[in-house]
Design a protein around this motif. Structure first.
Motif, PDB file in Angstrom:
ATOM      1  N   ILE A  48      25.767 -11.690 -35.255  1.00 41.73           N
ATOM      2  CA  ILE A  48      25.686 -12.870 -35.525  1.00 41.73           C
ATOM      3  C   ILE A  48      24.761 -13.828 -34.601  1.00 41.73           C
ATOM      4  O   ILE A  48      23.991 -14.886 -35.363  1.00 41.73           O
ATOM      5  CB  ILE A  48      27.164 -13.365 -35.341  1.00 41.73           C
ATOM      6  N   LEU A  49      24.587 -13.453 -33.637  1.00 38.36           N
ATOM      7  CA  LEU A  49      23.693 -14.471 -32.640  1.00 38.36           C
ATOM      8  C   LEU A  49      22.266 -14.252 -32.881  1.00 38.36           C
ATOM      9  O   LEU A  49      21.279 -15.047 -33.198  1.00 38.36           O
ATOM     10  CB  LEU A  49      23.903 -13.997 -31.319  1.00 38.36           C
ATOM     11  N   PHE A  50      21.794 -13.090 -33.444  1.00 39.05           N
ATOM     12  CA  PHE A  50      20.488 -12.674 -33.863  1.00 39.05           C
ATOM     13  C   PHE A  50      20.113 -13.303 -35.182  1.00 39.05           C
ATOM     14  O   PHE A  50      19.063 -13.929 -35.195  1.00 39.05           O
ATOM     15  CB  PHE A  50      20.126 -11.117 -33.951  1.00 39.05           C
ATOM     16  N   ILE A  51      21.096 -13.185 -36.015  1.00 31.66           N
ATOM     17  CA  ILE A  51      20.802 -14.023 -37.292  1.00 31.66           C
ATOM     18  C   ILE A  51      20.668 -15.345 -37.140  1.00 31.66           C
ATOM     19  O   ILE A  51      19.841 -15.861 -37.629  1.00 31.66           O
ATOM     20  CB  ILE A  51      22.070 -13.693 -38.400  1.00 31.66           C
ATOM     21  N   THR A  52      21.513 -15.936 -36.365  1.00 32.40           N
ATOM     22  CA  THR A  52      21.363 -17.208 -36.083  1.00 32.40           C
ATOM     23  C   THR A  52      20.092 -17.671 -35.245  1.00 32.40           C
ATOM     24  O   THR A  52      19.383 -18.823 -35.620  1.00 32.40           O
ATOM     25  CB  THR A  52      22.601 -17.725 -35.082  1.00 32.40           C
ATOM     26  N   LEU A  53      19.520 -16.827 -34.560  1.00 33.21           N
ATOM     27  CA  LEU A  53      18.280 -17.265 -33.704  1.00 33.21           C
ATOM     28  C   LEU A  53      17.109 -17.279 -34.481  1.00 33.21           C
ATOM     29  O   LEU A  53      16.208 -18.198 -34.903  1.00 33.21           O
ATOM     30  CB  LEU A  53      18.005 -16.217 -32.607  1.00 33.21           C
ATOM     31  N   ILE A  54      17.069 -15.905 -35.548  1.00 34.74           N
ATOM     32  CA  ILE A  54      15.874 -16.013 -36.191  1.00 34.74           C
ATOM     33  C   ILE A  54      15.879 -17.005 -37.534  1.00 34.74           C
ATOM     34  O   ILE A  54      14.874 -17.150 -38.051  1.00 34.74           O
ATOM     35  CB  ILE A  54      15.550 -14.595 -36.889  1.00 34.74           C
ATOM     36  N   THR A  55      17.022 -17.543 -37.913  1.00 33.50           N
ATOM     37  CA  THR A  55      17.084 -18.574 -38.729  1.00 33.50           C
ATOM     38  C   THR A  55      16.558 -19.869 -38.238  1.00 33.50           C
ATOM     39  O   THR A  55      15.891 -20.718 -38.864  1.00 33.50           O
ATOM     40  CB  THR A  55      18.461 -18.823 -39.337  1.00 33.50           C
ATOM     41  N   PHE A  56      16.995 -20.288 -36.867  1.00 34.42           N
ATOM     42  CA  PHE A  56      16.782 -21.710 -36.299  1.00 34.42           C
ATOM     43  C   PHE A  56      15.839 -21.607 -35.520  1.00 34.42           C
ATOM     44  O   PHE A  56      15.205 -22.629 -35.079  1.00 34.42           O
ATOM     45  CB  PHE A  56      18.045 -22.043 -35.906  1.00 34.42           C
ATOM     46  N   ASP A  57      15.262 -20.553 -35.100  1.00 32.83           N
ATOM     47  CA  ASP A  57      14.337 -20.404 -33.545  1.00 32.83           C
ATOM     48  C   ASP A  57      13.858 -19.001 -33.737  1.00 32.83           C
ATOM     49  O   ASP A  57      13.886 -18.159 -32.775  1.00 32.83           O
ATOM     50  CB  ASP A  57      15.033 -20.708 -32.498  1.00 32.83           C
TER      51      ASP A  57
END
Length: 308
Positions: A48-57
């Motif tokens: 979940i954190l990796f998907i969030t990171l690559i989406t926004f940063d």
């Protein structure tokens, strides 16, 4: 700057802990081993954190400062892992009540030391009589709370002749949650991002758990169905989601509140949510009305919070 928002965030992070623990306990009944259940929770959080990171940063990795010592990157994950595994052993050896008491006492002692010496760039808050009184009140409140829990239990446990040695182990194990928060606070500085620091803590922890599972179990088996062949509900796998809030919250507040106050607000949030879960019988648990002992304990914790 007011510390109230950080206290509220610390309370929120603590409140999610019993929810995560309850969900992961259900997951352990399907996964058979606590290591596998922990690996699943860490992996879900990492994804979940990796998907969030690559989406926004998407370029988050470019801002990681690898000049920091390797302990900054490994310390938080390793501390959390040691604490979780040790608790599994201690619960079996001396029971949940004594384990909780001795590990929290260890947390308070380590928190005082971290604050006093400003370890890992924490704000220095020297030991004072007032802070010691606050910590002692907190420990007394926890003892009252746990005794109230013990009275509601209708089973007895066999006395362990080596209990005093396990109590010493429990005191030692208690040093790891404040260390985890302090290391992850440093990781935030190394990554220049709360989100990246939380991701790395989860991801490194998942790798460590995968290695342990392979060593102990020789394989990683993700349960999809229960013993009757029914599909396991998706919410059983969501412990890692709440873990994100817990880890991320402590990363934010540790450098504002210090180790002792962070521990106190986290524990207070944890026990308030535990009372709420008991009162409503959430997650399929039996309803338990709040007792006057627990009310006194929670009031004492508020007093300790104000003093510290």
């Amino acid at each position: 700057m007011s510390i109230l928002p950080y206290i509220l965030l610390g309370l929120l992070a603590g409140a999610f802990f019993p929810i995560q623990a309850t969900i992961n306990a259900r997951l352990r009944t399907y996964a058979k081993t606590p290591l596998t259940a922990s690996f699943i929770a860490f992996s879900v959080g990492s994804v979940i954190l990796f998907i969030t990171l690559i989406t926004f940063d998407a370029q988050f990795y470019q801002r990681i400062d690898f000049s920091y010592p390797i302990t900054v990157f490994l310390g938080g994950a390793a501390s959390g892992l040691v604490f979780n595994v040790a608790n599994i052993v201690l619960f079996a050896k001396i029971g949940a009540t004594i384990t909780t008491l001795v590990t929290i006492t260890g947390q308070m002692i380590m928190g005082i030391m971290l604050d006093h010496f400003g370890v890992l760039d924490l704000p220095i808050q020297e030991i004072s009589i007032l802070r010691l009184i606050g910590v002692i009140l907190m420990i007394i409140a926890i003892i009252i709370y746990q005794n109230a829990n013990l009275k509601t239990q209708h089973h007895t446990t066999e006395t362990n002749p080596h209990a005093k040695y396990w109590i010493v182990v429990g005191l030692f194990v208690g040093i790891f949650p404040p260390l985890q928060a302090a290391f992850n606070g440093q990781l935030r500085l190394a990554t220049h991002s709360i989100l990246t620091a939380t991701f790395l803590s989860f991801f490194i922890g998942a790798i460590m758990l995968a290695i342990l599972v392979f060593i102990v179990e020789k394989r990683i088996k993700i349960p999809l169905h229960d013993a009757q062949g029914n599909k396991i509900p998706l919410w059983i796998y969501t412990g890692g989601v709440f873990g994100i809030i817990i880890v991320g919250g402590t990363i934010v507040v540790i450098h504002q509140l210090g180790a002792v106050l962070t521990s106190i607000v986290f524990i207070l949030g944890q026990l308030l949510m535990a009372v709420f879960i008991d009162q409503l019988g959430l997650f399929g648990l039996a309803k338990r009305t709040i007792t006057y002992q627990k009310t006194i304990a929670l009031l004492l914790m508020f007093v300790a919070l104000i003093i510290v």
